[in-house]
Write a protein that holds these residues in place. Sequence first.
Motif, mmCIF file in Angstrom:
data_model
loop_
_atom_site.group_PDB
_atom_site.id
_atom_site.type_symbol
_atom_site.label_atom_id
_atom_site.label_comp_id
_atom_site.label_asym_id
_atom_site.label_seq_id
_atom_site.Cartn_x
_atom_site.Cartn_y
_atom_site.Cartn_z
ATOM 1 N N TRP A 127 1.121 -0.991 -0.462
ATOM 2 C CA TRP A 127 -0.284 -0.558 -0.133
ATOM 3 C C TRP A 127 0.786 1.371 0.103
ATOM 4 O O TRP A 127 0.751 2.325 -1.119
ATOM 5 N N SER A 128 1.748 1.449 0.678
ATOM 6 C CA SER A 128 3.082 2.246 0.754
ATOM 7 C C SER A 128 3.036 2.573 -0.813
ATOM 8 O O SER A 128 3.757 3.297 -1.662
ATOM 9 N N TYR A 129 3.887 0.803 -1.465
ATOM 10 C CA TYR A 129 4.120 1.409 -2.886
ATOM 11 C C TYR A 129 3.224 2.020 -3.731
ATOM 12 O O TYR A 129 3.523 2.800 -4.910
ATOM 13 N N ILE A 130 1.506 1.715 -3.861
ATOM 14 C CA ILE A 130 0.703 1.999 -4.460
ATOM 15 C C ILE A 130 0.266 3.715 -4.071
ATOM 16 O O ILE A 130 0.572 4.443 -5.338
ATOM 17 N N GLY A 131 0.886 4.199 -2.383
ATOM 18 C CA GLY A 131 0.693 4.869 -2.545
ATOM 19 C C GLY A 131 1.567 6.565 -3.014
ATOM 20 O O GLY A 131 1.279 7.520 -3.958
ATOM 21 N N ARG A 132 2.656 5.934 -2.931
ATOM 22 C CA ARG A 132 3.625 6.652 -3.814
ATOM 23 C C ARG A 132 3.773 6.278 -5.498
ATOM 24 O O ARG A 132 3.631 7.885 -6.066
ATOM 25 N N MET A 133 3.214 5.584 -5.966
ATOM 26 C CA MET A 133 3.068 5.761 -6.812
ATOM 27 C C MET A 133 1.863 6.583 -7.524
ATOM 28 O O MET A 133 1.826 7.317 -8.671
ATOM 29 N N LEU A 134 1.306 6.448 -6.845
ATOM 30 C CA LEU A 134 -0.192 7.778 -7.211
ATOM 31 C C LEU A 134 0.248 8.649 -6.828
ATOM 32 O O LEU A 134 -0.532 10.038 -7.983
ATOM 33 N N ASP A 135 0.927 9.268 -6.409
ATOM 34 C CA ASP A 135 1.560 10.582 -5.986
ATOM 35 C C ASP A 135 2.288 11.011 -6.897
ATOM 36 O O ASP A 135 2.225 11.726 -7.282
ATOM 37 N N ASN A 136 3.113 9.676 -7.851
ATOM 38 C CA ASN A 136 4.469 10.100 -8.601
ATOM 39 C C ASN A 136 3.130 10.739 -9.538
ATOM 40 O O ASN A 136 3.705 11.568 -10.846
ATOM 41 N N LEU A 137 2.163 10.135 -9.971
ATOM 42 C CA LEU A 137 1.336 10.575 -11.221
ATOM 43 C C LEU A 137 0.506 12.104 -10.928
ATOM 44 O O LEU A 137 -0.694 12.505 -11.754
ATOM 45 N N ARG A 138 0.348 11.836 -9.516
ATOM 46 C CA ARG A 138 -0.335 13.276 -9.058
ATOM 47 C C ARG A 138 -0.098 14.410 -9.725
ATOM 48 O O ARG A 138 0.553 14.766 -10.700
ATOM 49 N N ASP A 139 -1.324 15.150 -10.754
ATOM 50 C CA ASP A 139 -1.528 16.226 -11.817
ATOM 51 C C ASP A 139 -2.114 17.264 -11.442
ATOM 52 O O ASP A 139 -3.949 16.704 -10.684
ATOM 53 N N PRO A 140 -2.449 18.013 -11.362
ATOM 54 C CA PRO A 140 -3.468 18.792 -10.566
ATOM 55 C C PRO A 140 -4.181 19.374 -11.902
ATOM 56 O O PRO A 140 -5.726 19.510 -11.459
ATOM 57 N N ALA A 141 -4.409 18.544 -13.126
ATOM 58 C CA ALA A 141 -5.948 19.173 -13.818
ATOM 59 C C ALA A 141 -6.613 17.087 -13.908
ATOM 60 O O ALA A 141 -7.470 17.385 -13.825
ATOM 61 N N THR A 142 -5.799 16.304 -13.077
ATOM 62 C CA THR A 142 -6.746 15.136 -12.655
ATOM 63 C C THR A 142 -6.737 14.783 -11.244
ATOM 64 O O THR A 142 -7.923 13.846 -11.230
ATOM 65 N N VAL A 143 -6.101 15.033 -9.793
ATOM 66 C CA VAL A 143 -6.542 15.409 -8.609
ATOM 67 C C VAL A 143 -7.924 15.547 -8.320
ATOM 68 O O VAL A 143 -8.199 14.329 -7.208
#
Length: 168
Positions: A127-143
Motif C-alpha cells: 500500500w505504501s508503494y501504491i500510494g507513492r506511485m499515485l503521488d508520482n502521477l499526481r497532476d493538478p488537472a486530474t487530482v
Amino acid sequence: MNSKHVGPAVHRIWLLMHYDYKRNTDIELLPPNQLMALEHIMIHPDCTQQDVADALHQTPAAIAQSMKKLCSAGLVERSACPGNLRANRLRVTEKGRMNAENSLSMFEAEERKLLNGFTPEEESQLWSYIGRMLDNLRDPATVSLGNRELAMLVMEPHDCKSGSESSN
C-alpha cells in the motif's frame, strides 16, 4: 534495472480479478462507480444526486447516468424533495441492498485472494508503494477527477503535439 513494466502488470491484475468475478458467480456485479453510489445512499438515505456527486467527486451528469441505471434495475428509488421539485431524494431498495452486499463480499473475497500469502508487513509495504506511485502521477488537472471522469478523459481524442512550440 528491471525491464518489467508496472502498467501492464497492474492492468492484467485488474482484468484477472474481473474475470474471476464473472466466472465464479452468477450474481450480476455492479460496476465500481455504481457500487460506490449505492454504498453512499445506504449510509445517507434520502440524499440527493448532488450529494452523491459531491461525495464521490463525480460530475452531476455522471451520477445522473448511474442513477438512471440503478433506478431502472430496481436498485434505487427516487422521490421528490419537499420544497424543491427539481431535486430527488434517493433510497436503496432491498434488492439494491442485497446486490451491494453481494458485490462487496465478492470484491473483498477477490482482494483476500489477491493478497493471499502476504504478511501484514508486506501488505503495508504494498500500500505504501501504491500510494507513492499515485503521488508520482499526481497532476493538478486530474487530482479532483473520479475514476469514471479520468477514464473518459483518457478516451478523448488526443491532439498530437511535436513537443516543440508550434507557430501560427
